[in-house]
Design a protein around this motif. Structure first.
Motif, PDB file in Angstrom:
ATOM      1  N   THR A  73     -32.993  42.317  50.163  1.00 62.67           N
ATOM      2  CA  THR A  73     -33.141  43.102  50.344  1.00 62.67           C
ATOM      3  C   THR A  73     -33.829  42.102  51.758  1.00 62.67           C
ATOM      4  O   THR A  73     -33.872  41.499  51.923  1.00 62.67           O
ATOM      5  N   PRO A  74     -33.026  43.114  53.071  1.00 65.73           N
ATOM      6  CA  PRO A  74     -32.970  42.676  54.548  1.00 65.73           C
ATOM      7  C   PRO A  74     -35.146  42.238  54.828  1.00 65.73           C
ATOM      8  O   PRO A  74     -34.885  41.579  55.382  1.00 65.73           O
ATOM      9  N   ASP A  75     -35.550  43.339  54.289  1.00 64.17           N
ATOM     10  CA  ASP A  75     -36.554  42.746  54.346  1.00 64.17           C
ATOM     11  C   ASP A  75     -37.723  41.876  53.435  1.00 64.17           C
ATOM     12  O   ASP A  75     -38.439  41.621  53.053  1.00 64.17           O
ATOM     13  N   GLY A  76     -36.913  41.108  52.352  1.00 65.86           N
ATOM     14  CA  GLY A  76     -37.013  39.631  51.732  1.00 65.86           C
ATOM     15  C   GLY A  76     -37.715  39.617  50.180  1.00 65.86           C
ATOM     16  O   GLY A  76     -38.126  39.463  49.523  1.00 65.86           O
ATOM     17  N   ARG A  77     -37.685  41.699  49.901  1.00 69.84           N
ATOM     18  CA  ARG A  77     -37.853  42.439  48.840  1.00 69.84           C
ATOM     19  C   ARG A  77     -37.010  41.399  48.016  1.00 69.84           C
ATOM     20  O   ARG A  77     -35.336  42.445  47.975  1.00 69.84           O
ATOM     21  N   ARG A  78     -36.799  41.984  46.445  1.00 68.11           N
ATOM     22  CA  ARG A  78     -35.671  41.773  45.321  1.00 68.11           C
ATOM     23  C   ARG A  78     -36.046  43.017  44.916  1.00 68.11           C
ATOM     24  O   ARG A  78     -35.994  43.998  44.364  1.00 68.11           O
TER      25      ARG A  78
END
Length: 595
Positions: free
Chosen positions: A480-485
């Motif tokens: 995701t754009p905030d780094g989450r998978r």
């Protein structure tokens, strides 16, 4: 008296006179402003037959090395032009090599050109031909010198306006004269030698050999993978242009995945270039968010406001997107389009959600939207996960919202035209071959793939997994754009077993008894198999259009009957009431059909 060669007839063609003069020659020197590599075809054989023992037998001096815009700038420069230095020579040498390389990308290659270019490369390799570039200043002279073994006429010159090109040697209106006087011809030779030996005259023979070897005229085999890469490069031209031309608004950066950003940029290019785009990603890939970002791109770049037309049940969702992403837009229910659009002010962008609902081009709603888009010259964004339902005309109807049926698209339904022949296609269908109307005559999937490549952006889950996802112990995820998978769910079908009473008290097994199953399987379903009822010897011979329709019935019959039976079994499995409802509707449609 000198002879005049103006290329206006066979008798005054410079190429013929030059070949005749070179027939018994030892060596030749050419000084030209422009040199077309393919123009070598006219004299290649004569150069091979030159009789001098030492090399080079042919020297070519090329004088015009600057592009036209640079020459114009130099002509109108207020200050004097700076003197030539080594850096300038290096730059102009590279520019000249690039210009020769571009020559071979223009026009279609022919066997004759390929043979001549290979011969030129071989003549340079063996030292028979040397080619230099004069860089001290633009040199527009045209001089051909032929040294012969004849003691009475040892040197023949040709001076005039003909470059070493196709048109210069044998075409257009040129003016050249031959120089037979010993003293005059000798002075021309001295003039040529002075420039050939000039310190700013550089040899580009090796560069030309490399250019020929790396072009379509090279004698090496091109690896199939390189051919594939070149085709992919050209087919992805629109996608590459979109990725480089447009910027996503900053506030979308935290919400859009990489595959969505790429889709928005590609769609922006389609929208800007072709006037419309169909975003056809499968369900769940974020078409609504991508369309909102696309509308914002044009809002920020062009100040465009957006009219969003959608089914009534989606109005609240679109209003929420409009407010959240500061989109200058109005949301209009599809059911109100007929009433509102005739008097509505102009919106530069029209966004239509669930555009597959607009398949019927004869409907009032369809005509109202089409008229609004045409009247206001609006850019059109279509959203649909299922743009194709029954026939390719479903796609054609949606494209007609912003594409005029007779507009020149620059592409043709090649598969259909190859089947019919171009003249028969025009005679039968009475429309331009490069129009949307022409594509609507085709049932060939390849033709529609060609057309939709221009107007549609569509990705599937499999495409995202193959091109954007990563893997972690066999599990597929995107970041995701905030780094989450975000992990794609793994779909594993399972059988669910349940018990029933086979004694007859339970109605469920009775629904799948042999009597019911056989009854469904034995249905004739004539409405879906009209091809079975075609008269073998009709009283009247069918027309071409009727024969085409009859052939279509024969192809579709088996598939449609099987599809109908499958639906009945599915409804039966859903429950008795659902099955009875389907049977009742089927009977009603039979009555309507018979009527």
């Amino acid at each position: 008296m000198p002879r005049i060669f103006d290329n206006l007839s066979d008798a005054t063609q410079l190429l013929a006179a030059l070949r005749q003069t070179m027939a018994d020659a030892e060596r030749v020197d050419f000084c030209v402003g422009y040199f077309n590599l393919r123009g070598w075809r006219g004299i290649a054989q004569a150069v091979d037959e030159l009789a001098a023992a030492d090399a080079p037998q042919c020297r070519v001096l090329v004088g015009m090395h600057r592009p036209p815009d640079e020459e114009l700038g130099a002509a109108f420069r207020f200050s004097t032009e700076p003197p030539v230095d080594n850096a300038t020579v290096l730059r102009r040498r590279k520019e000249a090599a690039a210009a020769f390389r571009r020559q071979l990308t223009i026009g279609g290659p022919t066997n004759a050109d390929e043979t001549a270019l290979r011969r030129l490369g071989q003549q340079i390799r063996c030292g028979r031909v040397r080619i230099k570039l004069f860089l001290q200043h633009p040199l527009h002279a045209k001089l051909y010198l032929v040294r012969r073994g004849d003691p009475n006429l040892p040197l023949v010159g040709f001076v005039g306006s003909s470059n070493l090109t196709f048109s210069g040697l044998r075409g257009q209106g040129e003016l050249n004269v031959d120089v037979l006087d010993h003293d005059a011809a000798g002075k021309l030779q001295e003039w040529f030698d002075d420039r050939w030996d000039n310190r700013w005259c550089v040899d580009i023979s090796d560069e030309l050999v490399r250019i020929i070897d790396e072009s379509w005229a090279g004698d090496r085999l091109i690896p199939p993978y390189h051919v594939y890469l070149k085709m992919a490069y050209h087919l992805s031209r629109d996608a590459r242009a979109g990725l480089s031309e447009f910027t996503i608004p900053a506030d979308f950066g935290a919400e859009l995945f990489d595959f969505q950003i790429a889709a928005v940029k590609i769609a922006a290019h389609h929208l800007n270039r072709y006037g419309g785009v169909l975003i056809g990603d499968v369900v769940g890939l974020g078409k609504t968010l991508m369309a909102t970002a696309l509308a914002r791109v044009f809002q920020e770049d062009q100040g465009a406001e957006t009219l969003i037309i959608c089914p009534k049940n989606l109005v609240s969702m679109w209003n929420a997107y409009r407010e959240k992403h500061r989109l200058l837009a109005r949301v209009l229910p599809l059911s109100m389009a007929t009433r509102e659009l005739p008097d509505m002010r102009r919106y530069r962008v029209v966004l239509i959600d669930e555009s597959h609902n607009l398949r019927n081009r004869e409907g009032r709603t369809y005509r109202a939207i089409q008229d609004y888009v045409t009247r206001n010259e609006s850019l059109c964004i279509l959203l649909s996960a299922t743009p194709y339902n029954k026939t390719f005309l479903d796609l054609g109807s949606q494209l007609r919202l912003f594409v005029a049926p007779d507009a020149d698209l620059g592409i043709r339904p090649e598969s259909l035209i190859a089947t019919l022949g171009e003249s028969e296609f025009i005679r039968r269908h009475q429309c331009g071959p490069r129009t949307l109307a022409a594509f609507e005559k085709s049932e060939e999937p390849e033709d529609w793939r060609l057309l939709m490549r221009r107007y549609m952006v569509r990705r599937t889950r499999g495409f995202i997994e193959a091109n954007y996802a990563k893997r972690d112990n066999g599990q597929v995820y995107i970041t995701t754009p905030d780094g989450r998978r975000f992990y794609f769910p793994v779909r594993r079908p399972k059988n669910v077993a349940f018990a029933f009473d086979p004694s007859g008290a339970d109605p469920y097994p009775r629904m799948f008894s042999p009597a019911v199953v056989n009854a469904i399987d034995e249905l004739r379903l004539p409405r879906y198999g009209l091809g079975n009822y075609i008269a073998p010897k009709p009283a009247r011979r069918p027309t071409t259009a009727e024969r085409q329709a009859l052939d279509g019935l024969s192809r579709a019959g088996v598939r449609l009957k099987g599809f109908c039976r499958t639906n009945l079994f599915k409804r039966l499995e859903s429950g008795g009431p659902a099955f009875l409802q389907s049977v009742e509707r089927h009977i009603l449609r039979n009555h309507v059909f018979l009527y």
